[in-house]
Design an enzyme around this catalytic site. Structure first.
Site, PDB file in Angstrom:
ATOM      1  N   MET B   1     -13.394   3.893   1.977  1.00 31.84           N
ATOM      2  CA  MET B   1     -12.282   3.178   1.330  1.00 31.84           C
ATOM      3  C   MET B   1     -10.981   3.463   2.098  1.00 31.84           C
ATOM      4  O   MET B   1     -10.619   2.703   2.943  1.00 31.84           O
ATOM      5  CB  MET B   1     -12.187   3.576  -0.137  1.00 31.84           C
ATOM      6  N   CYS B   2     -10.330   4.558   1.836  1.00 32.49           N
ATOM      7  CA  CYS B   2      -9.062   4.961   2.455  1.00 32.49           C
ATOM      8  C   CYS B   2      -7.864   4.185   1.924  1.00 32.49           C
ATOM      9  O   CYS B   2      -7.970   3.027   1.554  1.00 32.49           O
ATOM     10  CB  CYS B   2      -9.045   4.824   3.982  1.00 32.49           C
ATOM     11  N   GLY B   3      -6.740   4.873   1.893  1.00 33.94           N
ATOM     12  CA  GLY B   3      -5.492   4.219   1.517  1.00 33.94           C
ATOM     13  C   GLY B   3      -4.505   4.396   2.642  1.00 33.94           C
ATOM     14  O   GLY B   3      -4.481   5.445   3.290  1.00 33.94           O
ATOM     15  N   ARG B  32      -7.937   6.266  -3.467  1.00 31.02           N
ATOM     16  CA  ARG B  32      -8.594   5.584  -2.362  1.00 31.02           C
ATOM     17  C   ARG B  32      -9.024   6.552  -1.266  1.00 31.02           C
ATOM     18  O   ARG B  32      -9.796   6.165  -0.379  1.00 31.02           O
ATOM     19  CB  ARG B  32      -7.656   4.530  -1.744  1.00 31.02           C
TER      20      ARG B  32
END
Lengths: 228, 299
Positions: B1-3, B32
């Site tokens: 995901m990652c933000g 995230r």
């Protein structure tokens, strides 16, 4: 009619959604400070009106049944996904996959909707006053998608029986999606959808072009029998 | 995901609040990416000097390190210790000898990046904790980018955390995964770009460094990336004077931006922008796929 006000700066989305299910005494709700939170007013099942003052996150008004949800702002991914009935109105833009898999109801976007608008739609009516992004109406099965602006690339890829009306340009059509004649019955259908969206007389149905399935992908063709 | 988040200030009056605003954006993106977090801040710089961002193991003796580096630089060296990171400011002309001295005497110390104005900090842990360890909220500057990581392509280590930097005052954060990074890494390595990790995002940073080194402006380098980098990506990129955003043509990864006369802000989700001043009246929009966005500071 009394309005129940829920401030999301003070209550959680879960509390709001729970209250929308259990408090059937209020038919008018106002939601303050949404701040982009996800799943606001998802899973509604009563003919209430929910007004949300601000931008919302993902899956707003998902699975909606009977309710009217108004977002005064922009909406994140998956707005009104799998809506069954009712009405969802966004005054700003909607992000990707607006109206995905929705079976019924009306989704009205005053601004633009980005990619994959109406992906796998199954009967919903979607009206976008602005433009839509790429891969919209991908595998759309039923319903109508009306766009007052332009459509991005690969509109209606692998489409089944949904009807697409676009007033502006279409960057490209997806596999098995073709332009079709705009006959009187289609103009009447489109006029009905525009009227439901409050746009009767605002735009001329004669300015729209109709797109739909060439029906070469999903019908079995005897020439392909050897492949099975 | 990652933000990922980014904030580029147009209004100098907001510069004292850059760190505070960025910290709050980063923290909101914890859902995230709870594995690790990092950020780059473009603060004050001294012409003729370079700030080298280092990550050192616990217990390093800063005084001994300073003495070693002063010897290598043949002059002025200033150390600022922030938790596991040390910012070393040296005359630009001495950077190469300082880096050589580090490599020779301190293999346990990693060089995270360098530039006249850029400082990079990254660690494993929740974004809020990482921001607090380094005191992000007290930092000032003109622009900054940040990342909260949920690892997919390489291990959860500090080296795998973003931002990645491979060039002076250049760094990148990435949400997505690249599919041709091994091939591209080989091509860039032949050109002399150095990579510290097996991470796909570092290749994207190296790619942009290579294009910028050839004299392409940031906007053109990002446009070239559309043809050369394969996979899912939303990139936010910082340079000494600029800030850029690019999404892959399919737009697999989310992105939302807000612009006012005071700033341009980027977030993976609107939630990250919800606390910014004047957001109620900002122009909030989704950046188009395969479209280069960048802003430059007036010189």
């Amino acid at each position: 009619m009394t309005t129940r006000i829920v401030d999301l700066a003070a209550s959680s989305v879960r509390e709001l959604n729970q209250a929308l299910h259990t408090d059937k005494g209020h038919m008018h709700w106002q939601v303050l400070n949404p701040a982009g939170r996800h799943s606001i007013a998802a899973g509604l099942d009563a003919p209430a009106t929910v007004e949300i003052d601000g931008h919302v996150g993902y899956y707003c008004a998902g699975m909606n049944k009977h309710a009217s949800v108004i977002v005064r702002g922009n909406a994140g991914v998956g707005l009104a996904e799998n809506m069954m009935s009712g009405r969802v109105h966004v005054t700003g833009d909607a992000s990707q996959a607006a109206g995905a898999t929705a079976h019924g109801g009306l989704l009205l976007v005053d601004g633009n909707a980005s990619a994959r608008c109406g992906i796998s739609m199954k009967g919903v009516d979607i009206v976008v006053k602005g433009s839509i992004g790429h891969m919209s109406a991908f595998m759309a099965q039923a319903g109508t998608l009306t766009v007052l602006g332009d459509a991005g690339e690969s509109l209606g890829d692998s489409i089944y029986e949904a009807k697409l009306f676009v007033r502006g340009s279409v960057a490209s059509l997806g596999a098995d999606c073709v332009e079709k004649d705009m006959r009187d019955e289609h103009k009447a259908l489109l006029f009905g959808k525009l009227t439901a969206a409050g746009l009767a007389g605002a735009v001329d149905v004669g300015d729209f072009r109709r797109y739909g399935s060439a029906r070469t992908l999903y019908h079995f063709h005897v020439d392909n029998v050897g492949a099975y | 995901m990652c933000g990922i988040v980014g904030l580029f200030l147009k209004d100098k009056a907001l510069e004292p609040r850059l760190g505070e605003l960025l910290a709050q954006m980063l923290e909101v993106m914890s859902d995230r990416g709870p594995d690790s977090a990092g950020f780059a801040v473009y603060g004050a710089g001294r012409p003729g000097f370079v700030k080298i961002s280092l990550r050192a193991p616990a217990g390093i003796d800063a005084e001994t390190l300073a003495a070693t580096l002063r010897g290598a630089a043949g002059g002025e060296v200033e150390l600022t210790v922030r938790d596991s990171h040390i910012i070393v400011e040296v005359p630009a002309a001495a950077e190469a000898s300082v880096r050589a001295a580090l490599a020779a005497n301190h293999p346990e110390i990693a060089v995270v990046g360098s530039g006249e104005r850029m400082e990079i900090y990254k660690e494993v842990g929740l974004p809020k904790a990482v921001a607090e360890r380094f005191g992000l909220s007290a930092m000032t500057g003109s622009h900054g980018i940040g990342h909260t990581r949920m690892a997919t392509e390489s291990a959860v280590t500090t080296n795998g955390a973003h931002p990645f930097s491979t060039g002076q005052d250049q760094c990148l954060v990435h949400n997505g995964s690249l599919s041709n990074h091994n091939d591209m890494r080989r091509v860039l390595a032949k050109e002399g770009i150095r990579f510290e990790t097996d991470n796909d995002s570092e290749v994207a940073a190296g790619y942009l460094t290579s294009r910028l080194a050839k004299g392409e402006p940031l906007g053109d380098a990002l446009k070239s990336a559309l043809g050369d980098l394969d996979g899912f990506y939303t990139f936010v990129v910082g340079t000494e004077s600029g800030f850029g955003v690019l999404r892959d043509p399919i737009a697999c990864k989310p992105a939302v931006m807000a612009e006012t006369e005071h700033y341009v802000a980027f977030g993976s989700e609107y939630r990250a922008l919800a606390g910014l001043p004047g957001i109620e009246t900002a122009r909030v929009f989704e950046p188009e796929p395969a479209t280069v966005y960048f802003w430059e500071r007036a010189a």
